[in-house]
Design an enzyme around this catalytic site. Sequence first.
Site, PDB file in Angstrom:
ATOM      1  N   GLU A  45      70.150   4.541  57.169  1.00  0.00           N
ATOM      2  CA  GLU A  45      68.887   4.860  56.480  1.00  0.00           C
ATOM      3  C   GLU A  45      68.931   6.352  56.214  1.00  0.00           C
ATOM      4  OE1 GLU A  45      66.826   2.895  55.250  1.00  0.00           O
ATOM      5  OE2 GLU A  45      67.614   1.077  56.164  1.00  0.00           O
TER       6      GLU A  45
ATOM      7  N   CYS B 262      61.002  10.663  55.719  1.00  0.00           N
ATOM      8  CA  CYS B 262      61.899  10.126  54.687  1.00  0.00           C
ATOM      9  C   CYS B 262      61.114   9.419  53.584  1.00  0.00           C
ATOM     10  CB  CYS B 262      62.899   9.161  55.311  1.00  0.00           C
ATOM     11  SG  CYS B 262      62.071   7.891  56.272  1.00  0.00           S
TER      12      CYS B 262
HETATM   13  P1  NAP Z   1      71.434  14.692  60.163  1.00  0.00           P
HETATM   14  O1  NAP Z   1      71.784  16.120  60.071  1.00  0.00           O
HETATM   15  O2  NAP Z   1      72.169  13.738  59.298  1.00  0.00           O
HETATM   16  O3  NAP Z   1      71.576  14.297  61.700  1.00  0.00           O
HETATM   17  C1  NAP Z   1      71.368  12.966  62.159  1.00  0.00           C
HETATM   18  C2  NAP Z   1      72.390  12.625  63.247  1.00  0.00           C
HETATM   19  O4  NAP Z   1      73.659  12.473  62.636  1.00  0.00           O
HETATM   20  C3  NAP Z   1      72.543  13.684  64.312  1.00  0.00           C
HETATM   21  O5  NAP Z   1      72.670  13.049  65.571  1.00  0.00           O
HETATM   22  C4  NAP Z   1      73.827  14.389  63.933  1.00  0.00           C
HETATM   23  O6  NAP Z   1      74.652  14.828  64.977  1.00  0.00           O
HETATM   24  C5  NAP Z   1      74.607  13.282  63.293  1.00  0.00           C
HETATM   25  N1  NAP Z   1      75.557  13.808  62.310  1.00  0.00           N
HETATM   26  C6  NAP Z   1      75.258  14.457  61.176  1.00  0.00           C
HETATM   27  N2  NAP Z   1      76.383  14.769  60.505  1.00  0.00           N
HETATM   28  C7  NAP Z   1      77.414  14.302  61.245  1.00  0.00           C
HETATM   29  C8  NAP Z   1      78.818  14.311  61.091  1.00  0.00           C
HETATM   30  N3  NAP Z   1      79.393  14.876  60.025  1.00  0.00           N
HETATM   31  N4  NAP Z   1      79.563  13.739  62.044  1.00  0.00           N
HETATM   32  C9  NAP Z   1      78.985  13.171  63.121  1.00  0.00           C
HETATM   33  N5  NAP Z   1      77.660  13.139  63.330  1.00  0.00           N
HETATM   34  C10 NAP Z   1      76.878  13.688  62.406  1.00  0.00           C
HETATM   35  O7  NAP Z   1      69.875  14.461  59.829  1.00  0.00           O
HETATM   36  P2  NAP Z   1      68.638  15.345  60.308  1.00  0.00           P
HETATM   37  O8  NAP Z   1      68.674  16.660  59.620  1.00  0.00           O
HETATM   38  O9  NAP Z   1      68.548  15.313  61.759  1.00  0.00           O
HETATM   39  O10 NAP Z   1      67.408  14.511  59.729  1.00  0.00           O
HETATM   40  C11 NAP Z   1      66.876  14.718  58.446  1.00  0.00           C
HETATM   41  C12 NAP Z   1      67.345  13.647  57.478  1.00  0.00           C
HETATM   42  O11 NAP Z   1      67.062  12.348  57.995  1.00  0.00           O
HETATM   43  C13 NAP Z   1      66.603  13.709  56.143  1.00  0.00           C
HETATM   44  O12 NAP Z   1      67.538  13.599  55.127  1.00  0.00           O
HETATM   45  C14 NAP Z   1      65.681  12.497  56.183  1.00  0.00           C
HETATM   46  O13 NAP Z   1      65.332  11.996  54.930  1.00  0.00           O
HETATM   47  C15 NAP Z   1      66.511  11.540  56.965  1.00  0.00           C
HETATM   48  N6  NAP Z   1      65.704  10.468  57.523  1.00  0.00           N
HETATM   49  C16 NAP Z   1      65.814   9.220  56.990  1.00  0.00           C
HETATM   50  C17 NAP Z   1      65.022   8.194  57.471  1.00  0.00           C
HETATM   51  C18 NAP Z   1      65.120   6.805  56.898  1.00  0.00           C
HETATM   52  O14 NAP Z   1      64.538   5.880  57.473  1.00  0.00           O
HETATM   53  N7  NAP Z   1      65.804   6.611  55.795  1.00  0.00           N
HETATM   54  C19 NAP Z   1      64.122   8.427  58.518  1.00  0.00           C
HETATM   55  C20 NAP Z   1      64.044   9.710  59.044  1.00  0.00           C
HETATM   56  C21 NAP Z   1      64.848  10.731  58.540  1.00  0.00           C
HETATM   57  P3  NAP Z   1      74.229  15.874  66.080  1.00  0.00           P
HETATM   58  O15 NAP Z   1      73.323  15.093  66.964  1.00  0.00           O
HETATM   59  O16 NAP Z   1      75.469  16.245  66.790  1.00  0.00           O
HETATM   60  O17 NAP Z   1      73.573  16.990  65.353  1.00  0.00           O
END
Ligand code: NAP
Length: 469
Positions: free
Chosen positions: A229, A267
Site C-alpha cells: 500500500e 495516504c
Molecule cells: P518509507 O520511507 O517507505 O518507510 C516505510 C518502511 O519501509 C520503513 O520501515 C522503512 O525502513 C522501509 N523501507 C523504505 N525503503 C526501504 C528500502 N529501500 N529497503 C528496505 N526497507 C525500506 O515510508 P514512510 O516515509 O515511513 O511513510 C510515508 C509514506 O507511506 C507515504 O508515501 C504515504 O503515502 C505512505 N502510506 C501509505 C499508506 C497506504 O495505505 N497506502 C498508508 C500510510 C502511509 P526503516 O524502518 O529501516 O526506515
Amino acid sequence: MTCTPLSSFDPAADAAHAAPFWAVSTPPTRARLLQALALELEQHRDPLVALAHEETHLGLVRLHGELDRTCFQLRAFADFVLAGRLHAVEQDGAVDGPPPSGRPQMARVLVPLGPVAMFAASNFPFAFSVLGGDTASALAAGCPVVVRAHPAHLRLSRAVFHLVQQVLHEQQLPSGLVGLVDGASVEHGVALVQHPAIQAVAFTGSTRGGLALQGLAAQRAVPIPFFGELGSVNPLVVLPTAFSAQPSEVLAAQLAASVALGMGQFCTRPGVVVLVDSDASRHFIAELARQLAAAPMHPMLTPAIAKAYLSAVQALRSAAGVNVLVEPAPERMGALLATVKADDFVAQGDLRHEVFGPAVLIVVCNDDSALVPVLESMAGALVATLWGAEGDSPLARQLVAAATARAGRVLFAGVPTGVAVTRAQQHGGPWPSSTQPASTSVGLHACERFLRPVVYQSAPAWLLAGLPT
Ligand code: NAP
C-alpha cells in the site's frame, strides 16, 4: 523490552514453527486470540496512547480514536472468523457423462500462505502497526506475522509487542505467532523479506520503499507475493453544482480539516482539487487559504519526513504556472496551498507526484469540459472524490467512469481521510497506489491476501468429511 535485531534471534524461523499449528487452528481459537488482543490494548490504553503521542506528535484525541479503531478491527476479524465465511468450501458435485457437462467432484478450499512479513506504517502507530489491520487479517487467515517496526514509533511497537507476548503466553499459544524486528537499519527489513520462511509481505509506506522491497520479494529463489500500500495523489473533483448545494465556506472548512489533519500525513489526504473557475470557486479557494493558514500544526512524524515535505514544497512552488497562496515559513512548519491552470497541470508530470504532508494543489479549469481530461491525466489512486455528482448528467457519468478507472474507492460526499473498517471496504487502487490493486489492506477482504485456493478433485470421503461446511 530490549532491541531484538534479526542477527541475534530469528522471529521468522519462530513464525515458521508456529505456522502449521496456526493453519489448522479452529475459528474459536483464532477469535479468542483476536478478542484478547483487543482487550489488552484497551486495558493499557492511557500509557500506550501517551507513548504514541510522545513519539509521533499526532495528538491524544486522534490516537485514542486510532486505538478504538484498532480494537474494533481486531474484533471484526474475530467475528468474521467465527461466522465461518473465511474458510467456506466451494463444492461442485460430480456429474456423469462426457465433458464439458460431465465432471468430477471438486472441493475448493482456502489455505493459509504461512508466515507474513508486515511493514508497519509511520503514520498509523496503532492501526497499521504491531496489532493493526495487516496483523489482524493475517492471524485471522491462519498465518503468523513478523512485524517490521517503524522507526517513527519504536518504543510503542515494543510495548505493544510485549502485551502480545503476554496474551500468547496466557492462551498457551506459540510465541512465534507474532514476532518483531526492530533493528535500526533498512537491512533488517531487507533480511526479513529475503528470509526463506516468509511467504508473503504486507507493506505500507512510500512508493520508493515499496518498489525496493517488492523487487527483493520477486528476486528471491522462491518469489513471494508482495502486497504494497503505497503513496497516492488523491483527486477531489468539484462539479459546479457542488457550490449551489452547500456554502463554499462549509466545503472549504471540510477540505482544510482533511488536508491539515495529522499534518497531512495520510495516504488518503486529497492532494489535488480540480474545479471550474467561477465566483463561487474563487471564494472557496480564498476561504480554504484562510483556513489552512490558521490550521494548527505540530512536528511531523520524523525529521526525514519533514525534510522530504519541505523539498517537495520547494519543487512544487518553482514549477511553471504554479501560484502559491499559503506555504510553510522558515520559522513555522505549515500547510501548502497552490493553484495551477489545467493546461499547466496536464503538461507537467512532476505536479502529479505525492507530497506527503499538509499540501493541496488546486487545478483551475476554464470550463467543465476540462474536468475529465484533468482527472484522466492522473495516475492510480487509493481514493477519488466527486463533489456535486448527485444529479444524473453526462458529465457526472464521465467523471464516475474516469474515477472508477483510477481509484480503489470513489467517494461522493465528505472527505477521503478516514477509512471505515467494513466488509465492503476497498483500500488499494491501481499503480502506483498499490502493488496489487485486486486486494485491500482495510476491511474484511484483507484476509484474502494471505490465503491460497486449492481444489481437491475426486477427493476421498474421509477428506471431504473433515472440510469446513
Ligand atoms: P518509507 O520511507 O517507505 O518507510 C516505510 C518502511 O519501509 C520503513 O520501515 C522503512 O525502513 C522501509 N523501507 C523504505 N525503503 C526501504 C528500502 N529501500 N529497503 C528496505 N526497507 C525500506 O515510508 P514512510 O516515509 O515511513 O511513510 C510515508 C509514506 O507511506 C507515504 O508515501 C504515504 O503515502 C505512505 N502510506 C501509505 C499508506 C497506504 O495505505 N497506502 C498508508 C500510510 C502511509 P526503516 O524502518 O529501516 O526506515
